[in-house]
Design a protein around this motif. Structure first.
Motif, PDB file in Angstrom:
ATOM      1  N   MET A   1      -0.201   3.731  12.751  1.00 11.02           N
ATOM      2  CA  MET A   1       0.057   3.413  11.346  1.00 11.02           C
ATOM      3  C   MET A   1       0.197   4.693  10.523  1.00 11.02           C
ATOM      4  O   MET A   1       1.130   4.836   9.730  1.00 11.02           O
ATOM      5  CB  MET A   1      -1.100   2.563  10.801  1.00 11.02           C
ATOM      6  CG  MET A   1      -0.985   2.203   9.346  1.00 11.02           C
ATOM      7  SD  MET A   1      -2.601   1.745   8.651  1.00 11.02           S
ATOM      8  CE  MET A   1      -3.265   3.351   8.217  1.00 11.02           C
ATOM      9  N   ILE A   2      -0.712   5.632  10.751  1.00  8.79           N
ATOM     10  CA  ILE A   2      -0.645   6.908  10.022  1.00  8.79           C
ATOM     11  C   ILE A   2       0.680   7.609  10.311  1.00  8.79           C
ATOM     12  O   ILE A   2       1.282   8.229   9.434  1.00  8.79           O
ATOM     13  CB  ILE A   2      -1.818   7.836  10.426  1.00  8.79           C
ATOM     14  CG1 ILE A   2      -3.155   7.234  10.021  1.00  8.79           C
ATOM     15  CG2 ILE A   2      -1.640   9.248   9.851  1.00  8.79           C
ATOM     16  CD1 ILE A   2      -3.501   7.328   8.584  1.00  8.79           C
TER      17      ILE A   2
ATOM     18  N   MET B   1      -4.374   2.116  -0.489  1.00  7.49           N
ATOM     19  CA  MET B   1      -3.000   2.601  -0.238  1.00  7.49           C
ATOM     20  C   MET B   1      -2.136   1.463   0.300  1.00  7.49           C
ATOM     21  O   MET B   1      -0.973   1.308  -0.077  1.00  7.49           O
ATOM     22  CB  MET B   1      -3.025   3.767   0.758  1.00  7.49           C
ATOM     23  CG  MET B   1      -3.592   5.046   0.172  1.00  7.49           C
ATOM     24  SD  MET B   1      -3.835   6.328   1.416  1.00  7.49           S
ATOM     25  CE  MET B   1      -2.143   6.772   1.796  1.00  7.49           C
TER      26      MET B   1
ATOM     27  N   GLU C   1       4.440  -3.609   6.279  1.00 14.11           N
ATOM     28  CA  GLU C   1       5.610  -2.779   6.579  1.00 14.11           C
ATOM     29  C   GLU C   1       6.603  -3.480   7.507  1.00 14.11           C
ATOM     30  O   GLU C   1       7.786  -3.139   7.495  1.00 14.11           O
ATOM     31  CB  GLU C   1       5.168  -1.454   7.220  1.00 14.11           C
ATOM     32  CG  GLU C   1       4.195  -0.646   6.371  1.00 14.11           C
ATOM     33  CD  GLU C   1       4.832  -0.051   5.127  1.00 14.11           C
ATOM     34  OE1 GLU C   1       6.083  -0.052   5.037  1.00 14.11           O
ATOM     35  OE2 GLU C   1       4.085   0.402   4.237  1.00 14.11           O
TER      36      GLU C   1
ATOM     37  N   ALA D   1      -1.203  -0.814  -2.479  1.00 18.39           N
ATOM     38  CA  ALA D   1      -0.103  -0.258  -3.278  1.00 18.39           C
ATOM     39  C   ALA D   1       1.227  -0.513  -2.577  1.00 18.39           C
ATOM     40  O   ALA D   1       2.222  -0.892  -3.214  1.00 18.39           O
ATOM     41  CB  ALA D   1      -0.315   1.236  -3.495  1.00 18.39           C
TER      42      ALA D   1
ATOM     43  N   GLU E   1       1.093  -2.518  -8.463  1.00 11.68           N
ATOM     44  CA  GLU E   1       1.367  -1.331  -7.655  1.00 11.68           C
ATOM     45  C   GLU E   1       0.846  -0.082  -8.373  1.00 11.68           C
ATOM     46  O   GLU E   1       0.157   0.752  -7.773  1.00 11.68           O
ATOM     47  CB  GLU E   1       2.872  -1.191  -7.416  1.00 11.68           C
ATOM     48  CG  GLU E   1       3.209   0.046  -6.608  1.00 11.68           C
ATOM     49  CD  GLU E   1       4.673   0.448  -6.709  1.00 11.68           C
ATOM     50  OE1 GLU E   1       5.483  -0.298  -7.274  1.00 11.68           O
ATOM     51  OE2 GLU E   1       4.988   1.544  -6.226  1.00 11.68           O
TER      52      GLU E   1
ATOM     53  N   GLU F   1      -7.657   3.932   2.308  1.00 11.88           N
ATOM     54  CA  GLU F   1      -6.534   3.399   3.083  1.00 11.88           C
ATOM     55  C   GLU F   1      -6.236   1.946   2.698  1.00 11.88           C
ATOM     56  O   GLU F   1      -5.082   1.533   2.683  1.00 11.88           O
ATOM     57  CB  GLU F   1      -6.817   3.506   4.586  1.00 11.88           C
ATOM     58  CG  GLU F   1      -6.667   4.895   5.156  1.00 11.88           C
ATOM     59  CD  GLU F   1      -5.223   5.418   5.149  1.00 11.88           C
ATOM     60  OE1 GLU F   1      -4.294   4.595   5.072  1.00 11.88           O
ATOM     61  OE2 GLU F   1      -5.051   6.640   5.208  1.00 11.88           O
TER      62      GLU F   1
ATOM     63  N   ARG G   1      -1.721  -3.185   6.942  1.00 13.52           N
ATOM     64  CA  ARG G   1      -0.606  -2.300   6.580  1.00 13.52           C
ATOM     65  C   ARG G   1       0.638  -2.612   7.411  1.00 13.52           C
ATOM     66  O   ARG G   1       1.765  -2.606   6.903  1.00 13.52           O
ATOM     67  CB  ARG G   1      -1.030  -0.840   6.759  1.00 13.52           C
ATOM     68  CG  ARG G   1       0.002   0.195   6.314  1.00 13.52           C
ATOM     69  CD  ARG G   1       0.152   0.200   4.803  1.00 13.52           C
ATOM     70  NE  ARG G   1       1.263   0.993   4.341  1.00 13.52           N
ATOM     71  CZ  ARG G   1       1.163   2.222   3.827  1.00 13.52           C
ATOM     72  NH1 ARG G   1      -0.016   2.778   3.695  1.00 13.52           N
ATOM     73  NH2 ARG G   1       2.235   2.866   3.422  1.00 13.52           N
TER      74      ARG G   1
ATOM     75  N   SER H   1       4.269  -2.713  -3.996  1.00 15.73           N
ATOM     76  CA  SER H   1       5.550  -2.037  -4.152  1.00 15.73           C
ATOM     77  C   SER H   1       6.667  -2.831  -3.488  1.00 15.73           C
ATOM     78  O   SER H   1       7.767  -2.949  -4.008  1.00 15.73           O
ATOM     79  CB  SER H   1       5.474  -0.630  -3.542  1.00 15.73           C
ATOM     80  OG  SER H   1       6.706   0.028  -3.648  1.00 15.73           O
ATOM     81  N   ARG H   2       6.343  -3.384  -2.327  1.00 13.06           N
ATOM     82  CA  ARG H   2       7.364  -4.110  -1.567  1.00 13.06           C
ATOM     83  C   ARG H   2       7.581  -5.527  -2.063  1.00 13.06           C
ATOM     84  O   ARG H   2       8.555  -6.170  -1.689  1.00 13.06           O
ATOM     85  CB  ARG H   2       6.989  -4.115  -0.085  1.00 13.06           C
ATOM     86  CG  ARG H   2       7.339  -2.820   0.602  1.00 13.06           C
ATOM     87  CD  ARG H   2       6.510  -2.578   1.827  1.00 13.06           C
ATOM     88  NE  ARG H   2       6.848  -1.323   2.469  1.00 13.06           N
ATOM     89  CZ  ARG H   2       6.535  -0.114   1.998  1.00 13.06           C
ATOM     90  NH1 ARG H   2       5.878  -0.012   0.849  1.00 13.06           N
ATOM     91  NH2 ARG H   2       6.882   0.989   2.636  1.00 13.06           N
ATOM     92  N   THR H   3       6.662  -6.007  -2.846  1.00 13.79           N
ATOM     93  CA  THR H   3       6.825  -7.379  -3.339  1.00 13.79           C
ATOM     94  C   THR H   3       7.159  -7.405  -4.835  1.00 13.79           C
ATOM     95  O   THR H   3       7.096  -8.459  -5.458  1.00 13.79           O
ATOM     96  CB  THR H   3       5.547  -8.199  -3.070  1.00 13.79           C
ATOM     97  OG1 THR H   3       4.410  -7.479  -3.551  1.00 13.79           O
ATOM     98  CG2 THR H   3       5.379  -8.469  -1.590  1.00 13.79           C
ATOM     99  N   GLY H   4       7.471  -6.247  -5.378  1.00 14.93           N
ATOM    100  CA  GLY H   4       7.987  -6.214  -6.744  1.00 14.93           C
ATOM    101  C   GLY H   4       6.934  -6.404  -7.822  1.00 14.93           C
ATOM    102  O   GLY H   4       7.272  -6.767  -8.945  1.00 14.93           O
ATOM    103  N   ARG H   5       5.672  -6.142  -7.508  1.00 12.94           N
ATOM    104  CA  ARG H   5       4.601  -6.314  -8.511  1.00 12.94           C
ATOM    105  C   ARG H   5       4.263  -4.944  -9.105  1.00 12.94           C
ATOM    106  O   ARG H   5       3.319  -4.280  -8.704  1.00 12.94           O
ATOM    107  CB  ARG H   5       3.389  -6.982  -7.854  1.00 12.94           C
ATOM    108  CG  ARG H   5       3.697  -8.411  -7.430  1.00 12.94           C
ATOM    109  CD  ARG H   5       2.667  -8.977  -6.477  1.00 12.94           C
ATOM    110  NE  ARG H   5       1.328  -9.054  -7.033  1.00 12.94           N
ATOM    111  CZ  ARG H   5       0.286  -9.616  -6.395  1.00 12.94           C
ATOM    112  NH1 ARG H   5       0.474 -10.159  -5.204  1.00 12.94           N
ATOM    113  NH2 ARG H   5      -0.904  -9.641  -6.940  1.00 12.94           N
TER     114      ARG H   5
END
Lengths: 383, 394
Positions: free
Chosen positions: B302-303, B367, B337, B370, B382, B364, B333, B374-378
């Protein structure tokens, strides 16, 4: 597609393939293979005997290759012996602590000399990182060093390399610069050159200077080979479909992602260099909104625009009454329905207020802060 | 006394560099104590003044004279009498503690420093001395508490004192199973190129995740620990290639210590996550039922941003260790992704909220939140999560 159009397309394709085949034949006859000796017009390094395949890409993508030849990323690593900065400054000198440094350029050779007044050491300048301001990677007996001094465009002079100011070398060899570990070298060359690494190995004998097509468009070398044989199925994936978050992560491979900066606990004004990180800290950033992606403002195939007015349209894509979603490119997210605020002060030169310039510690460089915000008088750098 | 300070500090430095073993450390502690007191008399109102001495008759002078002449039993006795007469004489308690420490009377030293600290609470150098006394008295939990507070409040800021304090503090952290914290203390020595067999063995305990003190190490294990410590020390010194070679030798030499792969992976995962992944894959291959190792693999992938590869490992780790925070974060995470729709987002949010309900400051997890928003438009969510991360990582 109509029959006529299909026919025209096929005709164009035949011409293209014929041209490509002739070009390939000429290349084979002249021995100028992509991985071999330098091609006319390509960016090469005499020490690496390497070349860029951009000239090959130009057969089909002439316009973009032409404009990209002037873009910053293409010049992330400059050729030894013909670097314009060193040519125009053939004798550079600096004194850092007890050591003196001289970078001398004669003909096609630049050398880096460090001396303590008694002993001195001279190394060839082989890897020139940066187009305007420069740091050099030097090699001595298989060990690589980041040069202790760098050339700064702002002052047109040498000074201690940022981050290395506190080194206290105890000998002339130590004073060459900071030893760079193998893994750090991989990172350096991976972001300043193409084909310089393969997995965990450095492949400096293969590198092309700067970021060539293949560096971002992985698979383009294969695509070019296939295209010469009429096969267009192996085309690299389009990067145009990436949203703001994906673009930031893509560009952040070198310019540093938000995650990278946060995980490493990097602080201070020096992190203004990490634009994807700063941008993501902006209140207006949203991963799904392409109007705030890196490429909404910066075409990587073009030289960077220094005109502040150039960016107004980008800001006004959101911050204007009835901001145009179409202008930003097919944004559909519901989150965009809410109209962003409009600026009560001006509709021009937005970046001069909302993206202030920040001077790096040491004063050698100025970067635009990509953390877009309302800047309050007297506020400190938001960190 | 003040004149002795530079000599003492110099001696500390020399002995650490040139001698190995606990004897040199013990000597260092004594010298360190003297230098601490030099610091103390400058920073506290407890000066060796005639005024202070006069208040308890001539016992202080006689005690000082005995101490200066090296007659420790007499000095201890005189200081003891003095503080019995005047229990608020902090300076007397300090010397009583110090002299007891020098005489290996660690329980008495601890008691004297405790009396001092009742009069002058929170003086970091004295807390450090009490911590060291407690260490020698085998009161390890108390020693850890005191040394932790002492370091937190700057007792280890002097580069010379730092060696003694950090070495003992690191041992106690190791004993407490706080290996990452112990590693931070050992990093200090690598940064300054300070090396001796005890340090290497201490690092070896960290590397093998062995929560004991060095004094408890069986003699036959010591060479292996020093080997692990040397590889780790080499890594901490910045010689990654050298460390890689040493670790590879260790893997061959000690095949029955699979924790070594895991440890090497944790060293590498931030900067060289790809190498770390190779190391931890070996661990998982050797012990497929090791849910912890699989979680580390998923987390490291993941990192490295290799979410598609991380996801199946995270799923398996969750099956094996459903309550393991690292597995929850990695899977959360990865779902964000690589997910294909709202159900994945919802599952990710649930996993991350589980982590945050136990540890609201988990960087983490924030993060990942966030990233989710970010990916769901909030946008506002975010922004809030990103700002939370920036506050946490400071």
């Amino acid at each position: 597609m109509s029959a006529w159009l299909a026919s025209a397309w096929k005709s164009s394709l035949r011409i293209l393939l014929a041209t490509a085949a002739i070009a390939a034949l000429l290349l084979l006859l002249s021995g100028m293979r992509w991985s071999g000796t330098a091609m006319a017009g390509s960016r090469t390094s005499s020490s690496t005997n390497a070349t860029t395949p951009a000239a090959g890409c130009a057969q089909c993508h002439a316009e973009v290759v032409s404009s990209y030849s002037h873009a910053g990323m293409q010049h992330a690593l400059e050729p030894e012996g013909s670097d314009p900065v060193l040519k125009s400054h053939p004798s550079l000198h600096a004194q850092v602590g007890p050591y003196s440094y001289a970078i001398e350029t004669k003909g096609a050779e630049s050398t880096y000399t460090v001396s303590d007044g008694k002993d001195s050491l001279t190394l060839p300048v082989r890897w020139i990182f940066g187009q305007h301001s420069q740091t050099w990677v030097l090699e001595k007996d298989g060990t690589f060093y980041e040069s202790a001094v760098s050339y700064f465009h702002r002052e047109q002079a040498l000074a201690a390399t940022p981050g290395d100011e506190n080194l206290q070398p105890q000998s002339v060899p130590d004073a060459i610069g900071r030893k760079v570990s193998q893994w750090e070298l991989l990172q350096c060359f991976n972001c300043h050159a193409t084909h310089a690494t393969e997995g965990e190995k450095l492949t400096l004998d293969r590198l092309s200077l700067g970021l060539g097509c293949e560096r971002c468009h992985q698979g383009s070398d294969q695509h070019m080979q296939d295209a010469l044989h009429g096969n267009f199925a192996s085309r690299p994936r389009s990067l145009k479909t990436m949203n703001a978050e994906e673009t930031s992560e893509f560009c952040g491979q070198c310019h540093r992602t938000w995650d990278t900066v946060v995980r490493n606990h990097w602080h201070g004004e020096a992190d203004v260099r990490f634009q994807p990180y700063r941008l993501a800290n902006s209140r207006c950033f949203l991963g799904t909104d392409r109007r705030i992606s890196c490429v909404a403002c910066h075409d990587p195939h073009q030289p960077e625009s220094t005109s502040v007015e150039f960016y107004d349209a980008k800001c006004l894509a959101c911050h204007a009454t009835g901001g145009s979603h179409a202008a930003a490119g097919e944004v559909k997210e519901t989150a965009l329905a809410a109209a962003p605020k409009t600026c009560p002060v001006s509709k021009t030169k937005c970046v001069t207020c909302h993206m202030p310039k920040v001077t790096l510690p040491g004063g050698h460089g100025v970067f635009t802060d990509h953390q877009i915000r309302i800047v309050r008088t007297g506020e400190s750098y938001p960190d | 006394m003040t004149d002795e300070s530079p000599i003492a500090l110099h001696a500390i430095s020399v002995s650490i560099r040139s001698k190995g073993g606990s004897r040199s450390f013990h000597l260092c502690v004594r010298l360190f104590a003297l230098s601490l007191f030099c610091t103390l008399i400058f920073i506290s109102p407890l000066r060796l003044s005639a005024q202070g001495a006069a208040s308890v008759d001539d016992l202080p002078q006689r005690a000082t004279a005995a101490r200066n002449s090296g007659n420790l039993p007499a000095a201890i006795s005189l200081y003891h009498q003095a503080v019995q007469q005047k229990a608020d004489w902090a300076e007397g308690w300090f010397y009583l503690g110090l002299l007891n420490y020098e005489s290996d009377q660690f329980a008495n030293a601890t008691a004297a420093f405790t009396s001092f600290l009742k009069l002058q609470p929170g003086v970091p150098p004295v807390m450090a001395l009490r911590g060291l006394s407690e260490f020698e008295s085998s009161a390890y939990d108390d020693a850890l508490r005191d040394l932790e507070q002492a370091v937190l409040h700057g007792a280890a800021n002097d580069p010379h004192n730092e060696q003694i304090i950090r070495f003992h503090y690191a041992q106690l952290l190791t004993r407490a199973g706080r290996f990452d914290d112990a590693m931070k203390q050992y990093q200090f020595f690598a940064d300054r190129h300070i090396e001796n067999p005890d340090l290497l063995a201490g690092l070896g305990l960290v590397g093998t995740r062995t929560a004991i003190l060095m004094s408890e190490v069986p003699a036959q294990q010591r060479p292996m620990l020093e080997d692990v410590g040397r590889a780790t020390y080499t890594f901490l010194s910045g010689d990654n290639e050298g460390a890689g070679r040493l670790f590879n030798t260790l893997f061959t030499q000690y095949p029955s210590s699979p924790q070594l792969y895991l440890f090497y992976a944790t060293l590498l995962y931030r900067d060289r996550s790809n190498l770390a992944i190779d190391a931890i894959r070996n661990e998982v291959a050797a012990m497929p039922d090791n849910g912890y190792a699989r979680a580390v693999l998923a987390f490291t992938l993941m990192i490295a941003g290799r979410f598609a590869e991380a996801r199946p490992e995270a799923e398996k780790a969750m099956e094996q260790k459903p309550d393991l925070e690292m597995a929850q974060i990695a899977l959360g995470r990865c779902l964000i992704e690589t997910g294909t729709g709202p159900s994945d987002d919802k599952r990710a949010e649930g996993l991350l909220n589980q982590v945050l309900s136990r540890d609201s400051n988990n960087l983490e997890a924030h993060m990942a939140m966030a990233a989710l928003y970010s990916r769901t438009g909030r946008r506002e969510d975010e922004y809030r999560e990103r700002m939370a991360c920036l506050r946490l990582e400071k």
